[in-house]
Write a protein that holds these residues in place. Structure first.
Motif, mmCIF file in Angstrom:
data_model
loop_
_atom_site.group_PDB
_atom_site.id
_atom_site.type_symbol
_atom_site.label_atom_id
_atom_site.label_comp_id
_atom_site.label_asym_id
_atom_site.label_seq_id
_atom_site.Cartn_x
_atom_site.Cartn_y
_atom_site.Cartn_z
ATOM 1 N N SER A 37 -12.995 -12.557 -18.717
ATOM 2 C CA SER A 37 -13.303 -11.294 -18.057
ATOM 3 C C SER A 37 -12.697 -11.164 -16.670
ATOM 4 N N ILE A 38 -12.630 -12.266 -15.911
ATOM 5 C CA ILE A 38 -12.299 -12.153 -14.491
ATOM 6 C C ILE A 38 -11.688 -13.459 -13.986
ATOM 7 N N GLY A 39 -10.749 -13.326 -13.043
ATOM 8 C CA GLY A 39 -10.239 -14.486 -12.340
ATOM 9 C C GLY A 39 -8.956 -15.053 -12.922
ATOM 10 N N LEU A 58 1.381 -8.140 -7.713
ATOM 11 C CA LEU A 58 0.155 -8.897 -7.429
ATOM 12 C C LEU A 58 -1.030 -7.953 -7.323
ATOM 13 N N ALA A 59 -0.866 -6.844 -6.630
ATOM 14 C CA ALA A 59 -1.949 -5.862 -6.526
ATOM 15 C C ALA A 59 -2.359 -5.357 -7.907
ATOM 16 N N SER A 60 -1.375 -5.087 -8.746
ATOM 17 C CA SER A 60 -1.674 -4.604 -10.098
ATOM 18 C C SER A 60 -2.451 -5.648 -10.891
ATOM 19 N N LEU A 61 -2.047 -6.908 -10.762
ATOM 20 C CA LEU A 61 -2.771 -7.983 -11.450
ATOM 21 C C LEU A 61 -4.205 -8.078 -10.947
ATOM 22 N N VAL A 62 -4.399 -7.922 -9.644
ATOM 23 C CA VAL A 62 -5.741 -7.983 -9.060
ATOM 24 C C VAL A 62 -6.616 -6.842 -9.578
ATOM 25 N N THR A 63 -6.052 -5.641 -9.736
ATOM 26 C CA THR A 63 -6.853 -4.518 -10.239
ATOM 27 C C THR A 63 -7.332 -4.776 -11.664
ATOM 28 N N GLN A 64 -6.577 -5.558 -12.425
ATOM 29 C CA GLN A 64 -6.958 -5.865 -13.805
ATOM 30 C C GLN A 64 -7.879 -7.072 -13.896
ATOM 31 N N ARG A 65 -7.563 -8.137 -13.148
ATOM 32 C CA ARG A 65 -8.292 -9.392 -13.273
ATOM 33 C C ARG A 65 -9.403 -9.532 -12.239
ATOM 34 N N GLY A 66 -9.483 -8.619 -11.280
ATOM 35 C CA GLY A 66 -10.569 -8.632 -10.306
ATOM 36 C C GLY A 66 -10.292 -9.499 -9.102
ATOM 37 N N VAL A 67 -9.903 -10.761 -9.328
ATOM 38 C CA VAL A 67 -9.619 -11.695 -8.238
ATOM 39 C C VAL A 67 -8.528 -12.654 -8.705
ATOM 40 N N VAL A 68 -7.577 -12.935 -7.798
ATOM 41 C CA VAL A 68 -6.476 -13.857 -8.081
ATOM 42 C C VAL A 68 -6.478 -14.943 -7.009
ATOM 43 N N PRO A 136 -13.418 -0.525 1.338
ATOM 44 C CA PRO A 136 -12.184 -1.287 1.145
ATOM 45 C C PRO A 136 -11.732 -1.327 -0.315
ATOM 46 N N SER A 137 -10.432 -1.415 -0.475
ATOM 47 C CA SER A 137 -9.858 -1.679 -1.790
ATOM 48 C C SER A 137 -9.649 -3.182 -1.931
ATOM 49 N N TYR A 138 -8.586 -3.697 -1.339
ATOM 50 C CA TYR A 138 -8.255 -5.120 -1.472
ATOM 51 C C TYR A 138 -8.754 -5.935 -0.281
ATOM 52 N N SER A 139 -9.165 -7.156 -0.572
ATOM 53 C CA SER A 139 -9.482 -8.147 0.464
ATOM 54 C C SER A 139 -8.748 -9.434 0.147
ATOM 55 N N LEU A 140 -8.388 -10.181 1.197
ATOM 56 C CA LEU A 140 -7.748 -11.489 1.037
ATOM 57 C C LEU A 140 -8.390 -12.461 2.007
ATOM 58 N N LEU A 141 -8.856 -13.577 1.478
ATOM 59 C CA LEU A 141 -9.495 -14.615 2.289
ATOM 60 C C LEU A 141 -8.692 -15.904 2.172
ATOM 61 N N ARG A 142 -8.316 -16.454 3.329
ATOM 62 C CA ARG A 142 -7.567 -17.715 3.408
ATOM 63 C C ARG A 142 -8.432 -18.733 4.139
ATOM 64 N N MET A 143 -8.600 -19.911 3.541
ATOM 65 C CA MET A 143 -9.506 -20.897 4.106
ATOM 66 C C MET A 143 -8.760 -21.850 5.039
ATOM 67 N N GLY A 264 -6.232 -24.172 2.844
ATOM 68 C CA GLY A 264 -5.000 -23.602 2.315
ATOM 69 C C GLY A 264 -5.182 -22.762 1.075
ATOM 70 N N SER A 265 -6.401 -22.722 0.531
ATOM 71 C CA SER A 265 -6.664 -21.865 -0.626
ATOM 72 C C SER A 265 -6.792 -20.415 -0.197
ATOM 73 N N VAL A 266 -6.419 -19.516 -1.107
ATOM 74 C CA VAL A 266 -6.456 -18.076 -0.850
ATOM 75 C C VAL A 266 -7.037 -17.381 -2.075
ATOM 76 N N ALA A 267 -7.836 -16.355 -1.836
ATOM 77 C CA ALA A 267 -8.301 -15.474 -2.897
ATOM 78 C C ALA A 267 -8.013 -14.039 -2.487
ATOM 79 N N MET A 268 -7.472 -13.259 -3.400
ATOM 80 C CA MET A 268 -7.281 -11.825 -3.194
ATOM 81 C C MET A 268 -8.061 -11.093 -4.275
ATOM 82 N N TRP A 269 -8.926 -10.162 -3.862
ATOM 83 C CA TRP A 269 -9.765 -9.482 -4.832
ATOM 84 C C TRP A 269 -9.812 -7.982 -4.574
#
Length: 336
Positions: A37-39, A58-68, A136-143, A264-269
């Motif tokens: 379903s997601i991720g 990448l944005a298109s993939l995120v809209t489909q998969r929810g979070v990358v 917001p539409s997209y968010s990106l978190l980098r650790m 160094g991990s990143v999530a875009m959702w």
């Protein structure tokens, strides 16, 4: 794209310009879907090296998969801000003065105990600042710092949450507007952080089910973090429905993905079709990340839009795949 939801948007979402097959992105990245379903995890790629065309995909993939998700990224705060400006106007969080990014820290407090002092469920599922007129539409978190154990983040698909409601309840919830408010967060910041937010609290009524402007799919638009009720209902009715939907969200294991962070991990959702929460813990090591977010469109519901499962069933009946291509029929009519 001829559907009516397209005409409700300004067409500025970068996903609208992407190759639906992600050809350019997947030529440089290895894709692994983490749940049905997601991720999705993308490996062997640096975000800092992606071209504008690949960022659109990448944005298109995120809209489909929810979070990358990505690991071992070389982004800095400056390059992250610059990269994310590709997707739109950066959001300014009401609790922090920095307009370019938000610092995300650990969540070691006992959120259940905190509810003794404040009504804001700070550790619960939410979409980032969903109380905004244009959330917001997209968010990106980098650790940047993270403990070896603890501090995971979970995301749940609002496409899936909508699909799992009965048809009767889907239609009912579609008739409602959820009350999104920053008041509880505002009071909590004053009480627990000892500092004032940068602007007064607001209340906004958004459709309880929204149409995603890129995918055209229906998504539940209710979250425990910022929604306090439903505008059309009396309080007892509203409280009961909200309590059920909170249960619905927390029991959606088949539409949830949990991410173990590392430096160094990143999530875009996509906040329009997912909710997320940090998993509380008792770790003592520092946890710090940098989040960038861009404004989206005002939420709306197109009654002609479909749920994700509904679309899949329709395409199967029509003998087409998700991209609208005709599928080959063999073995007595089964899709190959």
């Amino acid at each position: 794209m001829s559907c009516s939801w397209f005409h409700r948007t300004t067409n500025k979402d970068r996903a609208n310009f992407a190759d639906p097959n992600f050809t350019n992105l997947l030529s440089v990245a290895k894709r692994t879907d983490l749940t049905e379903s997601i991720g999705t995890l993308l490996e062997d790629v640096q975000l800092s090296q992606l071209s504008p065309v690949q960022l659109d995909e990448l944005a298109s993939l995120v809209t489909q998969r929810g979070v990358v998700f990505f690991r071992n990224q070389d982004l800095t705060t400056e390059s992250q801000v610059q990269l994310f400006q590709h997707y739109g106007i950066l959001d300014k969080h009401p609790a922090q003065k920095d307009q370019q990014h938000v610092t995300i820290k650990g969540s070691t407090i006992d959120h259940r105990e905190a509810l003794t002092y404040t009504p804001w469920p700070s550790g619960d599922f939410h979409a980032d600042t969903s109380f905004e007129i244009n959330p917001p539409s997209y968010s990106l978190l980098r650790m940047e710092e993270h403990p070896p154990v603890g501090g995971d983040t979970a995301w749940v698909s609002q496409y899936g949450l909508f699909d799992e409601l009965s048809t009767a309840l889907q239609k009912y919830v579609e008739s409602l507007h959820a009350v999104h408010t920053s008041r509880l967060q505002y009071d909590t910041i004053l009480d627990l952080w000892g500092t004032g937010p940068n602007r007064p609290p607001i209340d906004t009524h958004h459709p309880a089910v929204r149409t995603h402007p890129v995918t055209g799919l229906k998504a539940l638009n209710v979250n425990p973090g910022f929604v306090t009720g439903f505008a059309e209902l009396k309080k007892k009715e509203s409280d009961s429905l909200l309590q059920f939907l909170e249960y619905h969200i927390h029991s959606a294991d088949d539409h949830l993905v949990r991410w173990k962070w590392a430096v160094g991990s990143v999530a875009m959702w996509d906040n329009r079709c997912t909710l997320h929460r940090v998993i509380p813990g008792r770790y003592k090591e520092p946890r710090r990340g940098v989040r960038t977010t861009v404004f989206g469109e005002k939420p709306y519901l197109d009654p002609k839009s479909e749920g994700r499962d509904e679309r899949a069933r329709r395409l199967e009946r029509e003998g087409t795949n998700i991209n609208g291509d005709e599928t080959k029929k063999e073995n007595g009519g089964d899709a190959a």
